[in-house]
Design a protein around this motif. Structure first.
Motif, mmCIF file in Angstrom:
data_model
loop_
_atom_site.group_PDB
_atom_site.id
_atom_site.type_symbol
_atom_site.label_atom_id
_atom_site.label_comp_id
_atom_site.label_asym_id
_atom_site.label_seq_id
_atom_site.Cartn_x
_atom_site.Cartn_y
_atom_site.Cartn_z
ATOM 1 N N LEU A 205 110.956 17.757 -10.952
ATOM 2 C CA LEU A 205 110.740 18.585 -12.141
ATOM 3 C C LEU A 205 109.573 19.572 -12.002
ATOM 4 C CD1 LEU A 205 111.157 15.893 -14.968
ATOM 5 C CD2 LEU A 205 112.775 17.706 -14.378
ATOM 6 N N ALA A 206 108.542 19.190 -11.257
ATOM 7 C CA ALA A 206 107.279 19.931 -11.364
ATOM 8 C C ALA A 206 107.090 21.034 -10.326
ATOM 9 C CB ALA A 206 106.115 18.946 -11.261
ATOM 10 N N ASP A 207 106.255 22.020 -10.708
ATOM 11 C CA ASP A 207 105.801 23.048 -9.765
ATOM 12 C C ASP A 207 104.611 22.527 -8.964
ATOM 13 O OD1 ASP A 207 107.588 24.934 -10.902
ATOM 14 O OD2 ASP A 207 106.161 25.287 -12.532
ATOM 15 N N ARG A 208 103.794 21.687 -9.648
ATOM 16 C CA ARG A 208 102.664 21.052 -8.968
ATOM 17 C C ARG A 208 102.557 19.621 -9.473
ATOM 18 N NH1 ARG A 208 97.204 23.659 -9.826
ATOM 19 N NH2 ARG A 208 98.011 24.156 -11.896
ATOM 20 N N VAL A 209 102.116 18.747 -8.587
ATOM 21 C CA VAL A 209 101.920 17.352 -8.975
ATOM 22 C C VAL A 209 100.434 17.028 -8.820
ATOM 23 C CG1 VAL A 209 102.444 14.943 -8.415
ATOM 24 C CG2 VAL A 209 104.258 16.669 -8.290
ATOM 25 N N ALA A 210 99.808 16.619 -9.922
ATOM 26 C CA ALA A 210 98.399 16.234 -9.870
ATOM 27 C C ALA A 210 98.328 14.718 -9.784
ATOM 28 C CB ALA A 210 97.666 16.728 -11.112
ATOM 29 N N VAL A 211 97.684 14.236 -8.721
ATOM 30 C CA VAL A 211 97.542 12.782 -8.554
ATOM 31 C C VAL A 211 96.137 12.396 -9.004
ATOM 32 C CG1 VAL A 211 97.574 10.872 -6.909
ATOM 33 C CG2 VAL A 211 99.146 12.807 -6.610
ATOM 34 N N MET A 212 96.079 11.454 -9.927
ATOM 35 C CA MET A 212 94.774 11.021 -10.436
ATOM 36 C C MET A 212 94.294 9.788 -9.704
ATOM 37 S SD MET A 212 95.092 11.760 -14.518
ATOM 38 C CE MET A 212 93.418 11.215 -14.870
ATOM 39 N N SER A 213 92.972 9.659 -9.653
ATOM 40 C CA SER A 213 92.378 8.490 -8.987
ATOM 41 C C SER A 213 92.321 7.332 -9.972
ATOM 42 C CB SER A 213 90.979 8.841 -8.513
ATOM 43 O OG SER A 213 90.198 9.151 -9.635
ATOM 44 N N ALA A 214 92.120 6.140 -9.427
ATOM 45 C CA ALA A 214 91.957 4.960 -10.275
ATOM 46 C C ALA A 214 90.748 5.168 -11.187
ATOM 47 C CB ALA A 214 91.759 3.727 -9.394
ATOM 48 N N ARG A 215 90.736 4.459 -12.316
ATOM 49 C CA ARG A 215 89.686 4.614 -13.321
ATOM 50 C C ARG A 215 88.283 4.526 -12.726
ATOM 51 N NH1 ARG A 215 87.306 0.972 -16.465
ATOM 52 N NH2 ARG A 215 88.667 -0.678 -15.756
#
Ligand SMILES: Nc1ncnc2c1ncn2[C@@H]1O[C@H](COP(=O)(O)OP(=O)(O)OP(=O)(O)O)[C@@H](O)[C@H]1O
Ligand SMILES: [Mg+2]
Length: 264
Positions: A205-215
């Motif tokens: 679906l996405a143009d960009r994928v942002a991966v977040m770090s663990a809390r």
């Protein structure tokens, strides 16, 4: 030159301070720019602050540290420019499927005949024909989720914030809804931030994928996933599989960190 950001987050942090229990730093200095009509997927381990980020952009939580602007204006509360599909649906239990979908259209001041037609169109689109008069308590999780999606899509906000909108759907329905969403966005382009745990869905679906770090959540990496996805068997194409692999590894690393922390 790159398009100017429609949604601009600068050094946004968020601390939850529950009345009882300890403080939680949910987001730590998150910066992100999303262009007009861009589709960004947000991935990351459970508890890393994805929902918190959407609440802040949606104006459902106060921005206490850093700043968030939408179209150059500081976010100070919810607005009709931003539609949110909550992770836990947030339907009005005392309204029917039709009533839930009509609510936003009434508030927009849409004339009665037009809003009823529009509500019906979206009920059909999400496959809830025949359940117009059911109440949320009479629906399955997936049906509630589809009602919530229809409610938000129907009022046609320029920005869509979607928090695991397909999480409760079976694989077939999920596939149909993804394709339907793509069709809607081709007709009426929108800016989307879409939270998911499904890497394939994000890449598709996405143009960009942002991966977040663990809390505490930060943006760890942003991966460009804009390429031609029209091929019938796109899920099997090499470019697709490689992107899924790359992102899967990034997410996995963070999930392991989050797990480690939980067991200590
Ligand atoms: N109302 C609250 N009070 C205190 N802490 C909270 C509250 N809401 C969330 N948190 C904490 O903030 C952190 C981020 O929560 P958030 O719901 O944003 O995570 P998430 O990435 O959406 O997780 P999931 O993938 O499970 O939906 C978590 O550690 C959570 O325990
Ligand atoms: Mg969440």
């Amino acid at each position: 030159m790159a398009a100017p950001a429609q949604i601009l987050l600068e050094n946004v942090s968020h601390v939850y301070r529950p009345v009882r229990g300890r403080e939680v730093l949910a987001l730590d200095q998150v910066s992100l720019q999303v262009a007009n009509r861009e589709f960004v997927a947000l991935l990351g381990p459970s508890g890393c602050g994805k929902s918190t980020l959407l609440y802040l952009i949606g104006g459902f939580l106060p921005v206490e540290a850093g700043s968030i602007t939408v179209d150059g204006k500081k976010v100070t509360g919810p607005g009709p420019d931003r539609g949110i599909v909550f992770q836990h649906f947030a339907l009005f239990p005392w309204k029917t499927v039709r009533g839930n979908i009509l609510y936003g259209l009434e508030r927009q001041g849409m004339p009665k005949a037009e809003r009823e037609k529009r509500a019906q169109d979206f009920i059909e689109l999400v496959g809830l024909h025949g359940f117009e008069d059911s109440y949320p308590s009479q629906l399955s999780g997936g049906m509630k989720q589809r009602t919530a999606i229809a409610r938000t899509l129907a009022f046609d906000p320029a920005i869509l914030l979607m928090d695991e909108p397909f999480g409760a759907l079976d694989a077939q329905t999920r596939g149909l809804m993804q394709a339907e969403l793509m069709r809607i966005f081709q007709r009426t382009p929108k800016t989307v931030i879409f939270v998911t745990h499904d890497v394939q869905e994000a890449v598709y679906l996405a143009d960009r994928v942002a991966v977040m770090s663990a809390r505490p959540g930060r943006i760890k990496t942003i991966v460009d996933t804009k390429f031609d996805k029209k091929a019938e068997n796109i899920f099997k194409e090499r470019v697709f599989v490689e992107k899924v692999d790359e992102i899967w590894h990034l997410v996995r690393e963070e999930a392991i960190k989050a797990q480690g922390r939980r067991s200590t």
